[in-house]
Write a protein that holds these residues in place. Structure first.
Motif, PDB file in Angstrom:
ATOM      1  N   ASP A  92     -34.182 -13.038 -37.394  1.00 26.60           N
ATOM      2  CA  ASP A  92     -34.491 -13.629 -36.077  1.00 26.60           C
ATOM      3  C   ASP A  92     -35.787 -13.053 -35.513  1.00 26.60           C
ATOM      4  O   ASP A  92     -35.812 -12.581 -34.367  1.00 26.60           O
ATOM      5  N   GLN A  93     -36.815 -13.007 -36.287  1.00 26.61           N
ATOM      6  CA  GLN A  93     -38.142 -12.493 -35.880  1.00 26.61           C
ATOM      7  C   GLN A  93     -38.141 -10.980 -35.600  1.00 26.61           C
ATOM      8  O   GLN A  93     -39.149 -10.440 -35.165  1.00 26.61           O
ATOM      9  N   GLN A  94     -37.002 -10.323 -35.776  1.00 24.65           N
ATOM     10  CA  GLN A  94     -36.938  -8.872 -35.538  1.00 24.65           C
ATOM     11  C   GLN A  94     -37.014  -8.143 -36.880  1.00 24.65           C
ATOM     12  O   GLN A  94     -36.524  -8.665 -37.874  1.00 24.65           O
ATOM     13  N   VAL A  95     -37.566  -6.930 -36.837  1.00 23.87           N
ATOM     14  CA  VAL A  95     -37.633  -6.147 -38.078  1.00 23.87           C
ATOM     15  C   VAL A  95     -36.252  -5.557 -38.376  1.00 23.87           C
ATOM     16  O   VAL A  95     -35.707  -4.798 -37.580  1.00 23.87           O
ATOM     17  N   ARG A  96     -35.690  -5.945 -39.496  1.00 23.78           N
ATOM     18  CA  ARG A  96     -34.370  -5.420 -39.911  1.00 23.78           C
ATOM     19  C   ARG A  96     -34.562  -4.143 -40.728  1.00 23.78           C
ATOM     20  O   ARG A  96     -33.809  -3.199 -40.614  1.00 23.78           O
ATOM     21  N   ALA A  97     -35.585  -4.148 -41.576  1.00 23.41           N
ATOM     22  CA  ALA A  97     -35.854  -2.969 -42.403  1.00 23.41           C
ATOM     23  C   ALA A  97     -37.285  -3.026 -42.942  1.00 23.41           C
ATOM     24  O   ALA A  97     -37.847  -4.110 -43.083  1.00 23.41           O
ATOM     25  N   VAL A  98     -37.832  -1.840 -43.209  1.00 14.35           N
ATOM     26  CA  VAL A  98     -39.115  -1.769 -43.894  1.00 14.35           C
ATOM     27  C   VAL A  98     -38.883  -1.064 -45.222  1.00 14.35           C
ATOM     28  O   VAL A  98     -38.260   0.006 -45.272  1.00 14.35           O
ATOM     29  N   ILE A  99     -39.347  -1.711 -46.280  1.00 13.70           N
ATOM     30  CA  ILE A  99     -39.119  -1.194 -47.630  1.00 13.70           C
ATOM     31  C   ILE A  99     -40.465  -0.738 -48.182  1.00 13.70           C
ATOM     32  O   ILE A  99     -41.366  -1.552 -48.396  1.00 13.70           O
ATOM     33  N   ILE A 100     -40.585   0.565 -48.360  1.00 10.93           N
ATOM     34  CA  ILE A 100     -41.882   1.122 -48.778  1.00 10.93           C
ATOM     35  C   ILE A 100     -41.753   1.603 -50.223  1.00 10.93           C
ATOM     36  O   ILE A 100     -41.082   2.605 -50.497  1.00 10.93           O
ATOM     37  N   GLY A 101     -42.368   0.875 -51.134  1.00 10.25           N
ATOM     38  CA  GLY A 101     -42.279   1.234 -52.555  1.00 10.25           C
ATOM     39  C   GLY A 101     -43.554   1.950 -52.995  1.00 10.25           C
ATOM     40  O   GLY A 101     -44.660   1.458 -52.771  1.00 10.25           O
ATOM     41  N   ILE A 102     -43.389   3.090 -53.609  1.00 14.47           N
ATOM     42  CA  ILE A 102     -44.543   3.901 -53.997  1.00 14.47           C
ATOM     43  C   ILE A 102     -44.463   4.224 -55.491  1.00 14.47           C
ATOM     44  O   ILE A 102     -43.425   4.685 -55.984  1.00 14.47           O
ATOM     45  N   GLY A 103     -45.541   3.942 -56.207  1.00 15.48           N
ATOM     46  CA  GLY A 103     -45.590   4.251 -57.631  1.00 15.48           C
ATOM     47  C   GLY A 103     -46.747   5.206 -57.899  1.00 15.48           C
ATOM     48  O   GLY A 103     -47.891   4.914 -57.530  1.00 15.48           O
ATOM     49  N   ILE A 104     -46.449   6.340 -58.515  1.00 15.75           N
ATOM     50  CA  ILE A 104     -47.502   7.337 -58.785  1.00 15.75           C
ATOM     51  C   ILE A 104     -47.480   7.706 -60.266  1.00 15.75           C
ATOM     52  O   ILE A 104     -46.429   8.089 -60.810  1.00 15.75           O
ATOM     53  N   ASN A 105     -48.623   7.574 -60.910  1.00 22.12           N
ATOM     54  CA  ASN A 105     -48.737   8.004 -62.303  1.00 22.12           C
ATOM     55  C   ASN A 105     -48.901   9.518 -62.306  1.00 22.12           C
ATOM     56  O   ASN A 105     -49.959  10.016 -61.932  1.00 22.12           O
ATOM     57  N   VAL A 106     -47.862  10.214 -62.689  1.00 18.44           N
ATOM     58  CA  VAL A 106     -47.896  11.681 -62.593  1.00 18.44           C
ATOM     59  C   VAL A 106     -48.217  12.306 -63.958  1.00 18.44           C
ATOM     60  O   VAL A 106     -49.291  12.854 -64.175  1.00 18.44           O
ATOM     61  N   SER A 158     -25.925  -3.607 -45.956  1.00 20.38           N
ATOM     62  CA  SER A 158     -24.742  -2.742 -46.047  1.00 20.38           C
ATOM     63  C   SER A 158     -25.004  -1.299 -45.644  1.00 20.38           C
ATOM     64  O   SER A 158     -24.067  -0.548 -45.392  1.00 20.38           O
ATOM     65  N   LEU A 159     -26.271  -0.871 -45.587  1.00 17.68           N
ATOM     66  CA  LEU A 159     -26.543   0.528 -45.278  1.00 17.68           C
ATOM     67  C   LEU A 159     -27.428   0.667 -44.058  1.00 17.68           C
ATOM     68  O   LEU A 159     -28.336  -0.130 -43.855  1.00 17.68           O
ATOM     69  N   GLU A 160     -27.165   1.696 -43.258  1.00 14.52           N
ATOM     70  CA  GLU A 160     -28.050   2.000 -42.123  1.00 14.52           C
ATOM     71  C   GLU A 160     -28.808   3.294 -42.423  1.00 14.52           C
ATOM     72  O   GLU A 160     -28.681   3.853 -43.498  1.00 14.52           O
ATOM     73  N   GLY A 161     -29.597   3.769 -41.485  1.00 18.92           N
ATOM     74  CA  GLY A 161     -30.290   5.050 -41.628  1.00 18.92           C
ATOM     75  C   GLY A 161     -31.434   4.966 -42.627  1.00 18.92           C
ATOM     76  O   GLY A 161     -31.898   3.886 -42.984  1.00 18.92           O
ATOM     77  N   ILE A 162     -31.881   6.123 -43.061  1.00 18.53           N
ATOM     78  CA  ILE A 162     -32.982   6.187 -44.021  1.00 18.53           C
ATOM     79  C   ILE A 162     -32.402   6.339 -45.422  1.00 18.53           C
ATOM     80  O   ILE A 162     -31.556   7.209 -45.667  1.00 18.53           O
ATOM     81  N   ASN A 163     -32.837   5.483 -46.330  1.00 22.75           N
ATOM     82  CA  ASN A 163     -32.334   5.537 -47.714  1.00 22.75           C
ATOM     83  C   ASN A 163     -33.495   5.692 -48.678  1.00 22.75           C
ATOM     84  O   ASN A 163     -34.548   5.078 -48.485  1.00 22.75           O
TER      85      ASN A 163
END
Ligand code: BTN
Length: 334
Positions: free
Chosen positions: A199-213, A102-107
């Protein structure tokens, strides 16, 4: 009305009278007082002094959507990114996944607390409130899945650089992308990158980052391996500002990932920098590839794809791919 009030308070380093504020906002003094009380309840440190009015102090330490948005809007690089802030959610990676169609661009998805934080290799990730940075960036790169195979290593390098600059702490990368505080190697950050294909194409890359601050303690099952920036430095960090620095480092340098090759090694230049920061290289490690299968050896090098080359006890060489194995140092976590 609360946003406008914050804007007025932010515009001055000194007290502003309640009367001036009520005139500017065209509301009663009582309405101003009500808004002040409500903002205080959200964590804003608004001080008041008789005959002087109100003043906002240290608003940056408030961690909510409004403050993050304000910080992002000040940056050309970040102002067009969509932001979703959750007081509580299952997982920011899952939230991003739900929006793929449902969303395009960077989220950007940020949570104060995750109820089902996810880690690599099917593990879970502790995500207590008011302590860490738990966030996910969803990108739409035009690249093949093969090209993106080691993006997660590049992300690890960018976060390591940002943490180093922001905190001055000695932070190394434990292959593939755990960040650890040296010299003891407590894990302070984990990264879970997921690629959504169509279809073998990259639709999105989801980068999850967890930092103990700002964590001051950890659950029994991880206390022997986990660390936090606060425990290492003795003081708290402003999570919002740290997040902004990380986003700048990552999005501002994404072009480096476009494989500029190092003239000597003909590996991507960033992989040279990664190798410098990687504390696994040159160490004896146990390679755990699911189940009971594990073997010991020396972590010797990284190949151009970012795989770890381990020389085993019997002299054989093993090529470890980041998605499949975890490595443990024989003398501890790194
Ligand atoms: C690891 O196992 O080291 C990776 C941990 C990744 C945790 C982060 S926290 C934000 C994002 N949402 C998740 O559910 N996981 C990642």
């Amino acid at each position: 009305m609360k946003n406008e009030l914050l804007k007025i308070l932010r515009s001055s380093d000194d007290y502003i009278s309640g009367e001036l504020i009520s005139n500017q906002l065209n509301v009663t003094r009582a309405a101003v007082w009500k808004a002040v009380k409500s903002l205080r309840a959200q964590g804003y440190n608004i001080v008041s002094m008789k005959h002087h009015g109100y003043k906002l102090e240290n608003s940056a330490t408030v961690y909510n959507e409004r403050e993050l948005r304000a910080l992002m809007d000040r940056s050309e690089l970040l102002k067009n990114i969509k932001l979703f802030f959750f007081k509580e959610i299952d997982s920011t990676n899952l939230a991003a996944r739900r929006d793929v169609d449902s969303l395009e661009g960077i989220n950007l998805y940020v949570a104060d607390k995750q109820l089902a934080g996810r880690g690599r290799l099917g593990r879970s990730w502790h995500s207590e409130p008011e302590s860490g940075l738990w966030f996910t960036l969803m990108l739409r790169p035009h690249a093949t899945p093969e090209k993106l195979a080691n993006l997660t290593l590049f992300v690890g390098l960018c976060v390591q650089r940002a943490l180093l600059k922001h905190t001055g702490l000695e932070i190394g990368i434990k292959w593939p992308n755990d960040l650890v505080i040296m010299p003891y190697g407590q894990k302070v950050c984990g990264i879970l990158t997921e690629t959504v294909l169509e279809d073998q194409q990259v639709r999105a890359v989801i980068i999850g980052i967890g930092i103990n601050v700002n964590n001051s303690a950890f659950a029994n099952d991880i206390e022997h391996v986990a660390g936090s920036l606060r425990l290492a430095s003795g003081h708290d960090y402003d999570r919002g500002r740290l997040l902004i620095d990380i986003l700048h480092e990552l999005l501002g340098n994404l072009h480096e990932f476009e494989n500029k090759l190092d003239s000597v090694s003909s590996r991507p230049s960033w992989l040279e920098a990664y190798s410098q920061a990687c504390v696994t290289l040159g160490k004896r490690v146990t390679v755990v590839a699911g189940g009971d299968l594990s073997c010991e050896g020396m972590a010797e090098a990284l190949n151009p794809e970012g795989d770890l080359i381990v020389k085993m006890e019997d002299g054989a060489t093993r090529v470890c791919h980041s998605g499949e194995v975890s490595v443990r140092g024989l003398a501890g976590y790194i």
